[in-house]
Design a protein around this motif. Sequence first.
Motif, mmCIF file in Angstrom:
data_model
loop_
_atom_site.group_PDB
_atom_site.id
_atom_site.type_symbol
_atom_site.label_atom_id
_atom_site.label_comp_id
_atom_site.label_asym_id
_atom_site.label_seq_id
_atom_site.Cartn_x
_atom_site.Cartn_y
_atom_site.Cartn_z
ATOM 1 N N GLU A 54 -16.443 0.086 -10.840
ATOM 2 C CA GLU A 54 -16.832 0.741 -12.086
ATOM 3 C C GLU A 54 -17.316 2.177 -11.853
ATOM 4 N N ASN A 55 -17.146 2.990 -12.887
ATOM 5 C CA ASN A 55 -17.732 4.347 -12.950
ATOM 6 C C ASN A 55 -17.261 5.266 -11.821
ATOM 7 N N ASN A 56 -16.047 5.076 -11.365
ATOM 8 C CA ASN A 56 -15.460 5.991 -10.391
ATOM 9 C C ASN A 56 -14.711 7.106 -11.117
ATOM 10 N N THR A 57 -14.563 8.244 -10.458
ATOM 11 C CA THR A 57 -13.676 9.301 -10.940
ATOM 12 C C THR A 57 -12.668 9.607 -9.840
ATOM 13 N N ILE A 58 -11.401 9.463 -10.179
ATOM 14 C CA ILE A 58 -10.312 9.702 -9.232
ATOM 15 C C ILE A 58 -9.530 10.906 -9.743
ATOM 16 N N TYR A 59 -9.515 11.966 -8.961
ATOM 17 C CA TYR A 59 -8.965 13.237 -9.415
ATOM 18 C C TYR A 59 -7.454 13.321 -9.162
ATOM 19 N N SER A 60 -6.849 14.356 -9.683
ATOM 20 C CA SER A 60 -5.399 14.499 -9.707
ATOM 21 C C SER A 60 -4.774 14.450 -8.311
ATOM 22 N N PHE A 61 -3.627 13.793 -8.247
ATOM 23 C CA PHE A 61 -2.763 13.738 -7.061
ATOM 24 C C PHE A 61 -3.331 12.887 -5.928
ATOM 25 N N ALA A 62 -4.371 12.116 -6.185
ATOM 26 C CA ALA A 62 -4.821 11.153 -5.180
ATOM 27 C C ALA A 62 -3.802 10.018 -5.064
ATOM 28 N N SER A 63 -3.745 9.418 -3.878
ATOM 29 C CA SER A 63 -2.841 8.298 -3.614
ATOM 30 C C SER A 63 -3.650 7.180 -2.965
ATOM 31 N N ILE A 64 -3.677 6.029 -3.618
ATOM 32 C CA ILE A 64 -4.548 4.929 -3.184
ATOM 33 C C ILE A 64 -3.741 3.645 -3.066
ATOM 34 N N GLY A 65 -3.889 2.959 -1.940
ATOM 35 C CA GLY A 65 -3.320 1.622 -1.792
ATOM 36 C C GLY A 65 -1.901 1.558 -1.274
ATOM 37 N N LYS A 66 -1.332 2.683 -0.874
ATOM 38 C CA LYS A 66 0.021 2.631 -0.322
ATOM 39 C C LYS A 66 0.004 2.034 1.089
ATOM 40 N N ALA A 67 1.194 1.653 1.557
ATOM 41 C CA ALA A 67 1.324 1.050 2.885
ATOM 42 C C ALA A 67 0.834 2.010 3.959
ATOM 43 N N SER A 68 0.314 1.433 5.038
ATOM 44 C CA SER A 68 -0.233 2.243 6.119
ATOM 45 C C SER A 68 0.877 2.944 6.894
ATOM 46 N N GLN A 69 0.467 3.899 7.727
ATOM 47 C CA GLN A 69 1.394 4.602 8.612
ATOM 48 C C GLN A 69 1.470 3.945 9.989
ATOM 49 N N ASP A 70 0.837 2.793 10.134
ATOM 50 C CA ASP A 70 0.899 2.036 11.373
ATOM 51 C C ASP A 70 2.297 1.419 11.486
#
Length: 257
Positions: A54-70
Motif C-alpha cells: 500500500e501507499n507506494n509511488t512507482i515513477y515512469s519507466f520503472a520495470s518490476i518483476g521481469k525475469a532475472s538476468q541469471d
Amino acid sequence: MIDIHNTAIVEEGAIIEDGVKIGPYCVIGKDVKIGKNTVVQSHVVIEGITEIGENNTIYSFASIGKASQDLKYKGEPTKTIIGNNNSIREFVTIHRGTDDRWETRIGNGNLLMAYVHVAHDVIVGDDCILANNVTLAGHVVVDSHTIIGGLTPVHQFCKIGSYSMIGGASAVNQDICPFILAEGNKAVARGLNSVGLRRRGFSDEEISRLKKVYKIVFRSGLPLKDAVAKIEQEIEKDKNVDYFLNFIKNSKRGITR
C-alpha cells in the motif's frame, strides 16, 4: 475507487485494490497484485508473480518483476515482493527471484532513486535510501536503515549491515559491517556512522560502546578472530554489540576493513 488510464493494459487476473492509480501506457501482468492507494505513473511495466503493498509511488519507466538476468534461471515461478510506503523512481529495475530464495523482497519506507537496479534474490529491509545508479547484484542483502551513495555497485552475495552508510562511486565486494561509514574503490571502512546513529536516536552511551567496538575491529591491527574475542571479553554487551558480532561471525564473503 480505482483509476486506470484508458491506455494502460491490465491483464485479466491482476488484483488492483481500492485507491490505486495506474497512469498512461502502463502494462500490468495477470499475476500482479497492487495494494491500496499505490500510484503507478506512466509507462511502468509490472510482470510476473509480483505483490506490491500500500501507499507506494512507482515513477515512469520503472520495470518490476521481469525475469532475472541469471543465465541459470529457467522460468521457475518465483516472486517479487514489495512492501508499503516505498518511492521507486524513474527507470528503476527490480527482477524477480530464482530458485535460490524464490523471491526478491523490498521492505517498507524505502527510496530507490533513478536507475537503481535490484537483481534477483536481493533482500532490502526498511527505511533504506539507494541513490541514483546503485546496482545490487544477485543475492545481496541490505539491512534496514542503510544509505548507499550513487554509482555504487555491490557484488553478488554481499551483505550490508543496518545503519551503515556507503559513499558514492564506491565498489563493494565484501560485507559492510553495521553502523559504519565505508567508501572507496574498493570500499574500505572509514569510521563509525556517528551522525547517522544520532539522527536515528542512538544514545551517547550506545555510540560510545560502538566506537570501542569499531576501534578494536578496524584500527587495532588484530586478526579478525582475535578482535572478536577481545570485544567479547572487554566490551559491555547490548543488542547493537551483539548484532555487530553476529554479523561478523556469519559473514560469508568476509568483511570490508
